[in-house]
Motif scaffolding. Structure first.
Motif, PDB file in Angstrom:
ATOM      1  N   LEU A 179       0.811  -1.217   0.000  1.00 14.48           N
ATOM      2  CA  LEU A 179       0.000   0.000   0.000  1.00 14.48           C
ATOM      3  C   LEU A 179       0.846   1.269   0.000  1.00 14.48           C
ATOM      4  O   LEU A 179       0.290   2.370   0.028  1.00 14.48           O
ATOM      5  N   ARG A 180       2.176   1.113  -0.026  1.00  9.69           N
ATOM      6  CA  ARG A 180       3.042   2.285   0.042  1.00  9.69           C
ATOM      7  C   ARG A 180       2.754   3.316  -1.044  1.00  9.69           C
ATOM      8  O   ARG A 180       2.629   4.511  -0.743  1.00  9.69           O
ATOM      9  N   PRO A 181       2.634   2.932  -2.345  1.00  7.20           N
ATOM     10  CA  PRO A 181       2.353   3.959  -3.362  1.00  7.20           C
ATOM     11  C   PRO A 181       1.050   4.703  -3.095  1.00  7.20           C
ATOM     12  O   PRO A 181       0.940   5.893  -3.367  1.00  7.20           O
ATOM     13  N   VAL A 182       0.059   3.984  -2.562  1.00  4.92           N
ATOM     14  CA  VAL A 182      -1.232   4.613  -2.276  1.00  4.92           C
ATOM     15  C   VAL A 182      -1.096   5.593  -1.113  1.00  4.92           C
ATOM     16  O   VAL A 182      -1.536   6.752  -1.200  1.00  4.92           O
ATOM     17  N   SER A 183      -0.481   5.151  -0.016  1.00  4.98           N
ATOM     18  CA  SER A 183      -0.370   6.017   1.167  1.00  4.98           C
ATOM     19  C   SER A 183       0.476   7.248   0.872  1.00  4.98           C
ATOM     20  O   SER A 183       0.162   8.350   1.340  1.00  4.98           O
ATOM     21  N   GLU A 184       1.536   7.091   0.073  1.00  2.00           N
ATOM     22  CA  GLU A 184       2.373   8.238  -0.265  1.00  2.00           C
ATOM     23  C   GLU A 184       1.604   9.229  -1.126  1.00  2.00           C
ATOM     24  O   GLU A 184       1.722  10.450  -0.961  1.00  2.00           O
ATOM     25  N   HIS A 185       0.801   8.707  -2.046  1.00  2.00           N
ATOM     26  CA  HIS A 185       0.008   9.574  -2.917  1.00  2.00           C
ATOM     27  C   HIS A 185      -1.000  10.373  -2.093  1.00  2.00           C
ATOM     28  O   HIS A 185      -1.164  11.580  -2.276  1.00  2.00           O
ATOM     29  N   VAL A 186      -1.664   9.693  -1.168  1.00  2.00           N
ATOM     30  CA  VAL A 186      -2.662  10.359  -0.328  1.00  2.00           C
ATOM     31  C   VAL A 186      -1.998  11.406   0.563  1.00  2.00           C
ATOM     32  O   VAL A 186      -2.508  12.527   0.703  1.00  2.00           O
ATOM     33  N   THR A 187      -0.851  11.068   1.147  1.00  2.00           N
ATOM     34  CA  THR A 187      -0.140  12.009   2.017  1.00  2.00           C
ATOM     35  C   THR A 187       0.263  13.261   1.263  1.00  2.00           C
ATOM     36  O   THR A 187       0.124  14.383   1.765  1.00  2.00           O
ATOM     37  N   ALA A 188       0.762  13.087   0.037  1.00  2.00           N
ATOM     38  CA  ALA A 188       1.198  14.234  -0.757  1.00  2.00           C
ATOM     39  C   ALA A 188       0.044  15.158  -1.113  1.00  2.00           C
ATOM     40  O   ALA A 188       0.255  16.347  -1.373  1.00  2.00           O
ATOM     41  N   LEU A 189      -1.177  14.643  -1.124  1.00  2.00           N
ATOM     42  CA  LEU A 189      -2.354  15.453  -1.438  1.00  2.00           C
ATOM     43  C   LEU A 189      -2.991  16.047  -0.185  1.00  2.00           C
ATOM     44  O   LEU A 189      -4.089  16.591  -0.248  1.00  2.00           O
ATOM     45  N   ASP A 190      -2.305  15.937   0.942  1.00  2.00           N
ATOM     46  CA  ASP A 190      -2.839  16.393   2.233  1.00  2.00           C
ATOM     47  C   ASP A 190      -4.116  15.640   2.591  1.00  2.00           C
ATOM     48  O   ASP A 190      -5.003  16.174   3.274  1.00  2.00           O
ATOM     49  N   GLY A 191      -4.220  14.403   2.113  1.00  2.00           N
ATOM     50  CA  GLY A 191      -5.404  13.596   2.383  1.00  2.00           C
ATOM     51  C   GLY A 191      -5.225  12.701   3.599  1.00  2.00           C
ATOM     52  O   GLY A 191      -4.183  12.711   4.255  1.00  2.00           O
ATOM     53  N   GLN A 192      -6.267  11.945   3.879  1.00  2.00           N
ATOM     54  CA  GLN A 192      -6.262  11.015   5.005  1.00  2.00           C
ATOM     55  C   GLN A 192      -6.667   9.632   4.510  1.00  2.00           C
ATOM     56  O   GLN A 192      -7.527   9.510   3.628  1.00  2.00           O
ATOM     57  N   MET A 193      -6.051   8.588   5.063  1.00  2.00           N
ATOM     58  CA  MET A 193      -6.388   7.223   4.680  1.00  2.00           C
ATOM     59  C   MET A 193      -6.472   6.358   5.921  1.00  2.00           C
ATOM     60  O   MET A 193      -5.581   6.395   6.772  1.00  2.00           O
ATOM     61  N   THR A 194      -7.528   5.582   6.029  1.00  2.00           N
ATOM     62  CA  THR A 194      -7.654   4.609   7.113  1.00  2.00           C
ATOM     63  C   THR A 194      -7.895   3.238   6.499  1.00  2.00           C
ATOM     64  O   THR A 194      -8.556   3.114   5.463  1.00  2.00           O
ATOM     65  N   VAL A 195      -7.341   2.226   7.136  1.00  2.00           N
ATOM     66  CA  VAL A 195      -7.495   0.848   6.683  1.00  2.00           C
ATOM     67  C   VAL A 195      -8.016   0.021   7.857  1.00  2.00           C
ATOM     68  O   VAL A 195      -7.373  -0.042   8.907  1.00  2.00           O
ATOM     69  N   ALA A 196      -9.187  -0.576   7.679  1.00  2.00           N
ATOM     70  CA  ALA A 196      -9.795  -1.400   8.732  1.00  2.00           C
ATOM     71  C   ALA A 196      -9.953  -2.821   8.212  1.00  2.00           C
ATOM     72  O   ALA A 196     -10.692  -3.063   7.250  1.00  2.00           O
ATOM     73  N   SER A 197      -9.230  -3.755   8.831  1.00  2.00           N
ATOM     74  CA  SER A 197      -9.275  -5.150   8.401  1.00  2.00           C
ATOM     75  C   SER A 197      -9.864  -6.026   9.510  1.00  2.00           C
ATOM     76  O   SER A 197      -9.543  -5.846  10.685  1.00  2.00           O
ATOM     77  N   THR A 198     -10.713  -6.963   9.091  1.00  2.00           N
ATOM     78  CA  THR A 198     -11.293  -7.928  10.010  1.00  2.00           C
ATOM     79  C   THR A 198     -10.948  -9.327   9.514  1.00  2.00           C
ATOM     80  O   THR A 198     -11.414  -9.715   8.437  1.00  2.00           O
ATOM     81  N   PRO A 199     -10.094 -10.064  10.239  1.00  2.00           N
ATOM     82  CA  PRO A 199      -9.696 -11.394   9.765  1.00  2.00           C
ATOM     83  C   PRO A 199     -10.898 -12.253   9.394  1.00  2.00           C
ATOM     84  O   PRO A 199     -11.847 -12.389  10.161  1.00  2.00           O
ATOM     85  N   GLY A 200     -10.829 -12.798   8.178  1.00  2.00           N
ATOM     86  CA  GLY A 200     -11.901 -13.651   7.690  1.00  2.00           C
ATOM     87  C   GLY A 200     -13.050 -12.925   7.034  1.00  2.00           C
ATOM     88  O   GLY A 200     -13.915 -13.556   6.403  1.00  2.00           O
TER      89      GLY A 200
END
Length: 281
Positions: A179-200
């Motif tokens: 997810l590094r390219p995505v998070s870097e892109h969002v950060t550079a745009l002054d954006g916010q990103m959250t990732v919520a994972s639930t096993p299964g």
């Protein structure tokens, strides 16, 4: 009356800013081309692997995808972005971009249309949002764990809201390298990103990108004072080192390296590492 002549000292900084802006634009264009190449190649592989098509049909479809990609490359549509794009139109372009990948791949993607009366998107935001979703879908396709995904755009008047859900293993974490390219892109745009994972149960990714224009990348010489560690990380990036290698060299964790890179991207106003390195030079 003779007009006053501009001295070399006066013209120098302005010329340097133009040069750095050109380098930044070139880095963005290269990043966009890489995204499109990745989607096209993955689409071709999906067609050739498909059990739903015979050999002739697969060859014809693969030829059509490649020809379409060549036309897009030659016209370079995204190099001349419109100042504003209606949100529905920008979303339609996204669906067009990934249509071969969705049609012939194993990932079933549901697209939820944004409201037709949503605020028009600045061209750079629409461009970045499409690149972000393409990257996430490629991550899902390459992982091969999810079978279904849902992509939804919305707008709250100030931000473009992107929501992506999948039914994979639910083990994705915000700091995963994929997810590094995505998070870097969002950060550079002054954006916010959250990732919520639930096993299964799968993963839900929520991204918010401001619709107000993002300031152009600044020359690194004019940045706020960099810490000694930030300069060390920057030098390692310049020689092409990856996160794990930088961490070993500096004796820190990969999480720390990612933290410093995010700060550098934000300070420089760069969208990704390639743009940051181009500004260094």
């Amino acid at each position: 009356m003779t007009e006053p002549q501009t001295t070399a000292e006066e013209a120098g900084p302005s010329a340097e800013r133009r040069t750095r802006a050109q380098l930044a634009n070139q880095a963005r264009a290269l990043s966009e081309q890489a995204d499109r190449y990745a989607v096209t190649l993955e689409s071709l592989l999906s067609v050739l692997r498909s059990s739903r098509m015979n050999d002739r049909g697969a060859r014809e479809t693969a030829t059509q995808i490649a020809a379409t990609a060549l036309v897009r490359l030659r016209t370079s549509t995204d190099e001349h972005q419109d100042p504003l794009e209606p949100v529905v139109g920008a979303f339609s372009r996204l669906k067009e971009d990934v249509q071969p990948l969705v049609r012939f791949g194993e990932l079933d993607v549901e697209f939820v249309e944004p409201p037709a009366n949503g605020r028009a998107l600045p061209g750079d935001v629409a461009h970045a949002a499409r690149a972000i979703v393409r990257n996430v879908l490629l991550v899902l396709v390459n992982a091969g764990e999810a079978r279904r995904s849902r992509v939804h755009w919305d707008c709250d008047g100030l931000n473009l809201l992107i929501n992506i859900r999948d039914d994979g293993r639910g083990e994705t974490q915000p700091h995963d390298d994929v997810l590094r390219p995505v998070s870097e892109h969002v950060t550079a745009l002054d954006g916010q990103m959250t990732v919520a994972s639930t096993p299964g149960w799968g993963t839900e990714m929520s991204i918010s990108i401001p619709l107000d224009p993002v300031s152009a990348p600044a020359p690194l010489g004019g940045l706020p004072e960099l810490s000694e560690r930030e300069r060390e990380v920057l030098n390692e990036l310049a020689r092409g080192a990856r996160n794990a290698e930088i961490a070993r060299t500096l004796g820190v964790t990969e999480h720390t390296v990612k933290f410093h890179i995010s700060k550098l991207l934000k300070k420089a106003g760069a969208r990704n590492r390639a743009e940051l390195i181009s500004l260094m030079h």
